[in-house]
Design a protein around this motif. Sequence first.
Motif, PDB file in Angstrom:
ATOM      1  N   ASN A 211       0.823  -1.207   0.000  1.00  0.00           N
ATOM      2  CA  ASN A 211       0.000   0.000   0.000  1.00  0.00           C
ATOM      3  C   ASN A 211       0.860   1.261   0.000  1.00  0.00           C
ATOM      4  N   PHE A 212       0.273   2.347  -0.479  1.00  0.00           N
ATOM      5  CA  PHE A 212       1.013   3.593  -0.615  1.00  0.00           C
ATOM      6  C   PHE A 212       1.641   4.041   0.709  1.00  0.00           C
ATOM      7  N   ARG A 213       0.891   3.947   1.802  1.00  0.00           N
ATOM      8  CA  ARG A 213       1.404   4.455   3.081  1.00  0.00           C
ATOM      9  C   ARG A 213       2.692   3.746   3.471  1.00  0.00           C
ATOM     10  N   GLU A 214       2.707   2.423   3.399  1.00  0.00           N
ATOM     11  CA  GLU A 214       3.896   1.666   3.773  1.00  0.00           C
ATOM     12  C   GLU A 214       5.045   1.911   2.792  1.00  0.00           C
ATOM     13  N   LEU A 215       4.738   1.964   1.502  1.00  0.00           N
ATOM     14  CA  LEU A 215       5.784   2.159   0.491  1.00  0.00           C
ATOM     15  C   LEU A 215       6.409   3.537   0.603  1.00  0.00           C
ATOM     16  N   ARG A 216       5.595   4.546   0.932  1.00  0.00           N
ATOM     17  CA  ARG A 216       6.157   5.885   1.126  1.00  0.00           C
ATOM     18  C   ARG A 216       7.034   5.917   2.375  1.00  0.00           C
ATOM     19  N   GLY A 217       6.594   5.194   3.411  1.00  0.00           N
ATOM     20  CA  GLY A 217       7.393   5.128   4.629  1.00  0.00           C
ATOM     21  C   GLY A 217       8.740   4.480   4.398  1.00  0.00           C
ATOM     22  N   ASP A 218       8.781   3.515   3.467  1.00  0.00           N
ATOM     23  CA  ASP A 218      10.038   2.829   3.144  1.00  0.00           C
ATOM     24  C   ASP A 218      10.838   3.542   2.057  1.00  0.00           C
ATOM     25  N   GLY A 219      10.292   4.638   1.532  1.00  0.00           N
ATOM     26  CA  GLY A 219      10.993   5.390   0.490  1.00  0.00           C
ATOM     27  C   GLY A 219      10.942   4.746  -0.880  1.00  0.00           C
ATOM     28  N   LYS A 220      10.010   3.802  -1.091  1.00  0.00           N
ATOM     29  CA  LYS A 220       9.944   3.092  -2.377  1.00  0.00           C
ATOM     30  C   LYS A 220       9.156   3.850  -3.439  1.00  0.00           C
TER      31      LYS A 220
END
Length: 447
Positions: A211-220
């Motif tokens: 999901n966007f939230r997790e991917l943004r948190g990981d910088g992906k």
Amino acid sequence: MEADGKATRLALFNLSTPNMRAFHMAWIAFFLCFFAWFGVAPLMAVVRGELQLTKEQVGWCIIGSVAATVFARLLAGWMCDRIGPRLTYTGLLLLGSIPVMAIGLADDFKTFLLLRVMIGAIGASFVITQYHTSRMFAANCVGTANATAAGWGNLGGGVTQLAMPLLFATLVGWGLTEAVSWRVAMVIVGVLCALTGVAYYFFTQDTPEGNFRELRGDGKIPRVQATKGAFGEAARDRRVWALFLIYGACFGMELTIDNIAVLYFIDYFDYFKTLEQAEALRTAGMIAAMFGGMNLFARAVGGLIADRCGNRWGLDGRVKWLFIALFGEGIGLMLFSQATTLSLAIPLMITFAMFVKMSNGATYAVVPFINRRALGAVSGIVGAGGNLGAVAFGFLLKVEGLDWHSALFIAGIAVTCISFASFAITFREGVEVRQSLDLPAAEPVPA
């Protein structure tokens, strides 16, 4: 699968991957949204009699049902870029179910029109569907995936023409009055939309990787601030506005026919004047369902041919196929509009419908290659064009002194002329392909 998890083919019976779960949930959600959006359309003969609507008021209902969707689709594209398709779709289904159920409380023209306008917002579901499948499938099959998901979803517009008159007749058979029956039918549809919204939240994810939230948190993927210029970037691209016009001519016409088909056959063909109202509704609904029913395969065919043309002749091959499909739609619409007997009108309608659906599929087989960084914005603008086209056709249909045969003929001329806008869509092949694969501009395209 590609390295980023995108599917390279449609495995329809495999629900173990997030790609295929998103695919199936997207088309099912779109199907129900489309069903609810036009659920009251095949019952308008009953509503018109009960609320004593004039031709002009019916025209405003047609326009209102698609007007709000113009803005809703722009917002949906922006929201997809910001929070992802999963949360956007969930919110739309839950909020959209409210006016679908509430229209059962309408007892005058103004209330009915207001709720008809509010229901139109669920038409934004199309943008989310296309965005989600574009995120999940690779360049070699994204046109087919987009067209199939949208086609099966659009099928709701055909099924509702058949199902709603049958549901209405069933409720009347159970002892409910006609006035109560069409209202209860809409409540049932609204409840189904809400339940689907809950299912979408639990059974899908934004991308193959999460999901966007997790991917943004990981910088992906870029954070929200990086997407702020996406809409402006899309809006400055002339190709986006060419597709905006084209989609207005094909999907806009599909929405128009979905809105008027039952009334058109009942009012303009003598056969229906010999039937009682319930029987006329069922018969006209079955004929109108043939138009929407073509979505079962025709939109997918449009996307499949576009992918084949793209694989053989590059992105320009996709555009040339789009021109052929839309030009065929215009000619088919002119021929259908002049039919005055059912024996001629039905086959002409089916032929015309084939080109409409293929044009829709061909359009969104081009969209993913316009600007990957602003995919949501591009999808939203082009999708809004479909509804603006329906608004324009709606104004044409409400002109006093102009019968619907003539109005549809004029619309056919307009569609034929707009097909030439496809020649404004050009590509820098290497750049567009790299974007479609999410590669940096300087990185070579893999063999």
